[in-house]
Design a protein around this motif. Structure first.
Motif, mmCIF file in Angstrom:
data_model
loop_
_atom_site.group_PDB
_atom_site.id
_atom_site.type_symbol
_atom_site.label_atom_id
_atom_site.label_comp_id
_atom_site.label_asym_id
_atom_site.label_seq_id
_atom_site.Cartn_x
_atom_site.Cartn_y
_atom_site.Cartn_z
ATOM 1 N N SER A 450 0.829 -1.210 0.000
ATOM 2 C CA SER A 450 0.000 0.000 0.000
ATOM 3 C C SER A 450 0.863 1.260 0.000
ATOM 4 O O SER A 450 0.611 2.203 -0.764
ATOM 5 N N LYS A 453 2.593 1.631 -3.411
ATOM 6 C CA LYS A 453 1.659 2.111 -4.436
ATOM 7 C C LYS A 453 1.409 3.607 -4.284
ATOM 8 O O LYS A 453 1.334 4.346 -5.279
ATOM 9 N N SER A 454 1.285 4.052 -3.045
ATOM 10 C CA SER A 454 1.086 5.476 -2.797
ATOM 11 C C SER A 454 2.281 6.288 -3.276
ATOM 12 O O SER A 454 2.131 7.356 -3.887
ATOM 13 N N TRP A 466 8.779 2.873 -8.518
ATOM 14 C CA TRP A 466 8.231 1.670 -9.156
ATOM 15 C C TRP A 466 9.043 0.433 -8.791
ATOM 16 O O TRP A 466 8.476 -0.659 -8.623
ATOM 17 N N LEU A 469 7.850 -0.693 -5.438
ATOM 18 C CA LEU A 469 6.575 -1.402 -5.548
ATOM 19 C C LEU A 469 6.797 -2.822 -6.066
ATOM 20 O O LEU A 469 6.207 -3.792 -5.547
ATOM 21 N N GLU A 481 2.357 -9.100 -11.142
ATOM 22 C CA GLU A 481 2.180 -7.686 -10.797
ATOM 23 C C GLU A 481 3.536 -7.013 -10.596
ATOM 24 O O GLU A 481 3.730 -5.849 -10.978
ATOM 25 N N ALA A 485 5.283 -3.602 -12.423
ATOM 26 C CA ALA A 485 5.909 -2.462 -11.744
ATOM 27 C C ALA A 485 7.344 -2.277 -12.216
ATOM 28 O O ALA A 485 7.791 -1.147 -12.469
#
Length: 677
Positions: A450, A453-454, A466, A469, A481, A485
């Protein structure tokens, strides 16, 4: 430009009497020609041939040494070329010759900034009259950035651009500030604006080359630097970047030529001598490298590359304390530099400071993907301190294949401290990344994802965001995923670390084609990358491309030597697959001698013996490999050796154990052997 027009008109007016006046002047002095040369200097400065601008201004001074404007124009050329010392000297001469001091504040500020004194530059820029306010604010902004005040620097440059949106140099300065802050996308946009407004802005053109090198690779960047050098063949900053890029791409003859041109443009250039020292060190000519590095006269001693190279040369010459001093400074500046920690740990251990070595190597050794050399160093350090139980544990780890994936360095501060630091500095990516690492360390993967991503949403142009992440997603096994990223990070900065992460995540997500394309693209831009070449050779072996793998691995062996057990084991596999069993055995034996407790090298040696028609000897070696690492692939090799040696019961037992493991892939072949036993 007004001075240029006056000078051009003046040339026409005085041309008829110049010859007569010249007879009354000392030899070499001709005020009329001085005005011609100043005019030429201003034109070439505007057209982007800044070296020619310098030469023309110097000729103007030779024609009229007491003309203050000529000295000021030469100072301006020196500033464009990045020579702050030369610029200050000419400004002093200009003032002594009557040049208005009130017109020189912004120029002095720029000169002092180039000399590494941002505080003095800011103070001097504040004295600049409004007429030169944009120039002064640009200098002040760059000085603020040099002091770490990146947000204030960007605000100052936005103020300049609000008044003059077509100020190419302000856009170029903004690009440089953004690039240094890690916002690659925004830096690229600003640099593109700068070049579109003024293609003769060599600073911005050179920065675009640096950005292309970061985003796409070495080969893609070369045309950008070459375009700059077509305008000004002796523009020193572009020559240095061009030479460094050529060297990393393996074009050493061209690199040497570029460094020589840089030395011609700026005699005594520390950067050029440093690059020549790097080239000499790569060729194994350490004494030459030491001599070249000494020619830098301490000007670049604090740069990370110089510290790394200087320490390496000191260590090779037996100067362990000198090497320790340089590498300790480097680790202090770059605490996440694994190579620097490994080198410093080895030097400390060699000097007798085992505890110091353990302190330095601890963050690397505790990683799941710690390399065998580091683990061996830690084990030797524990032996020196008398803690043989800990030494045995790390020797066992050093003998085993890597068991874990790559992870970020852990955070040393507590999670609440990291959280408060990140909250207090919302625009600081370093603080935000520290908080993400803290969450990973505490096992809060959901919170880490989280937070990452923020961070990526707030800083979409920062590759580090990135990558963070991707790291958090990969730590949770979400490889598809994570690959997405990492792909976003690679679009911004396609370096070796991002490439390896993207290849690994894509492969683990089942996208081998995507992983192969990423690796091939990286190698096309970075043909000298050892990590990429090794990985590609490994895949060639897996695909049965034996001759291609041999060629690639032999090239690597010529570069890194014969002390890499893994490389020798892969060479054994490639030669064995190509049918040259005698060479395969020699390489495999050498690998096993280097790392006798490594199951990978033992397996390579046993399998090479099996391929050479010696199943009994192979089984003896393969038994050791299986005892160290009882994984299905090694059991399958041992089973085949047992079968050919006539030990059918033992072969059946090993096949059964291998097939009981869901990771075993050669089931059809194993069933066929079972049926024949």
């Amino acid at each position: 430009m007004r001075q240029l027009l006056v000078a051009l008109c003046g040339v026409a007016l005085v041309g008829g009497v110049a010859a007569g006046v010249a007879r009354l002047l000392p030899a070499g002095e001709d005020p009329a020609m001085a005005r011609v040369y100043v005019a030429r200097s201003l034109v070439t400065l505007k057209n982007g041939n800044w070296s020619a601008a310098r030469r023309n201004a110097q000729q103007a001074i030779a024609s009229d040494p007491d003309w203050g404007l000529a000295h000021a124009v030469l100072a301006r050329a020196f500033l464009a070329l990045g020579d702050g010392v030369g610029a200050e000297a000419e400004l002093d001469r200009a003032r002594a010759a009557g040049f208005d001091a009130n017109r020189a504040h912004q120029l002095y500020a720029h000169a002092w900034l180039l000399q590494g004194d941002p505080a003095r530059a800011i103070a001097e820029a504040g004295k600049t009259p409004a007429r030169y306010g944009a120039y002064a604010m640009r200098v002040a902004a760059r000085a603020l950035a040099a002091q770490g005040q990146v947000a204030d620097a960007q605000d100052a440059l936005r103020q300049v651009l609000a008044v003059d949106p077509r100020n190419s140099f302000a856009w170029g300065d903004l690009a440089r500030v953004r690039f240094s802050a890690g916002d690659v996308r925004a830096a690229g946009d600003a640099a593109a604006r700068a070049v579109a407004i003024d293609p003769a802005n060599l600073e911005a053109q050179t920065l675009r080359g640096e950005l292309v090198r970061s985003q796409y690779g070495l080969v893609a960047a070369l045309p950008w630097f070459e375009a700059v050098l077509q305008r000004d063949a002796f523009y020193h900053p572009a020559l240095i970047e061009y030479a460094a890029t050529l060297g990393d791409a393996g074009r050493y003859a061209d690199m040497l030529d570029a460094t020589r041109r840089a030395l011609a443009a700026r005699p005594g250039s520390a950067q050029a001598y440093y690059l020549q020292a790097v080239m000499a060190a790569r060729a194994g000519r350490n004494e030459l490298a030491r001599g070249l590095l000494a020619r830098t006269a301490g000007q670049i001693d604090g740069l990370p590359g110089a510290l790394l190279l200087g320490g390496t040369l000191d260590y090779a010459a037996g100067g362990y304390e000198q090497a320790i001093g340089k590498w300790r400074e480097l680790v202090g500046r770059q605490p996440m530099n694994v190579t620097a920690r490994r080198l410093l740990g080895a030097a400390l251990l060699r000097s007798g400071d085992a505890r110091g070595a353990l302190d330095v190597l601890r963050p690397v050794a505790l990683r799941a993907d710690a390399d065998s050399y580091t683990l061996t160093l830690v084990a030797r350090a524990f032996e020196r301190t008398g803690e043989r139980d800990w030494a045995a544990r790390f020797l066992d780890r050093a003998a085993m294949p890597q068991a874990g994936g790559s992870t970020p360095f852990g955070a040393e501060d507590s999670l609440p401290v990291l959280q408060s630091v990140a909250a207090a500095s919302p625009g600081d990516p370093v603080a935000a990344l520290g908080y993400v690492r803290g969450l990973v360390d505490k096992g809060d993967r959901t919170g880490a994802v989280s937070a990452a991503k923020s961070l990526a949403a707030r800083m979409p142009g920062a590759p580090a965001a990135w990558a963070a992440l991707g790291d958090t997603l990969a730590a949770g096994g979400r490889f598809a995923e994570a690959a997405g990223a990492y792909r976003r990070a690679a679009d911004l900065r396609f370096d070796e670390a991002i490439m390896l992460r993207l290849v690994d995540a894509s492969d683990r997500a089942g996208d081998r084609a995507g992983a192969a394309n990423t690796l091939a693209l990286y190698l096309s831009q970075n043909p000298q990358s050892i990590a990429a070449l090794r990985l590609s050779a490994h895949w060639m072996i897996a695909a049965g491309q034996w001759s291609e793998a041999i060629e690639r691995l032999e090239g690597l062996r010529a570069r890194i030597g014969d002390r890499d057990a893994t490389l020798l084991a892969e060479l054994a596999a490639a030669y064995g697959g190509d049918g040259d069993d005698a060479v395969a055995v020699r390489y495999a034996r050498a690998a096993n001698d280097l790392a006798p407790m490594n199951p990978g090298t033992a397996d390579a040696y046993g399998w090479a013996l099996y391929g050479a028609g010696k199943p009994a000897a192979a089984a003896e070696i393969l038994q050791k490999a299986v005892a160290i690492a009882p994984v299905p692939a090694l059991r399958w090799h041992l089973a085949q050796a047992y079968a050919d040696a006539g030990a059918k019961a033992a072969a059946r037992a090993q096949i059964a154990l291998a097939m009981a493991d869901p990771r075993f892939g050669d089931r059809a072949a194993a069933k066929a052997v079972l049926a024949a036993l």
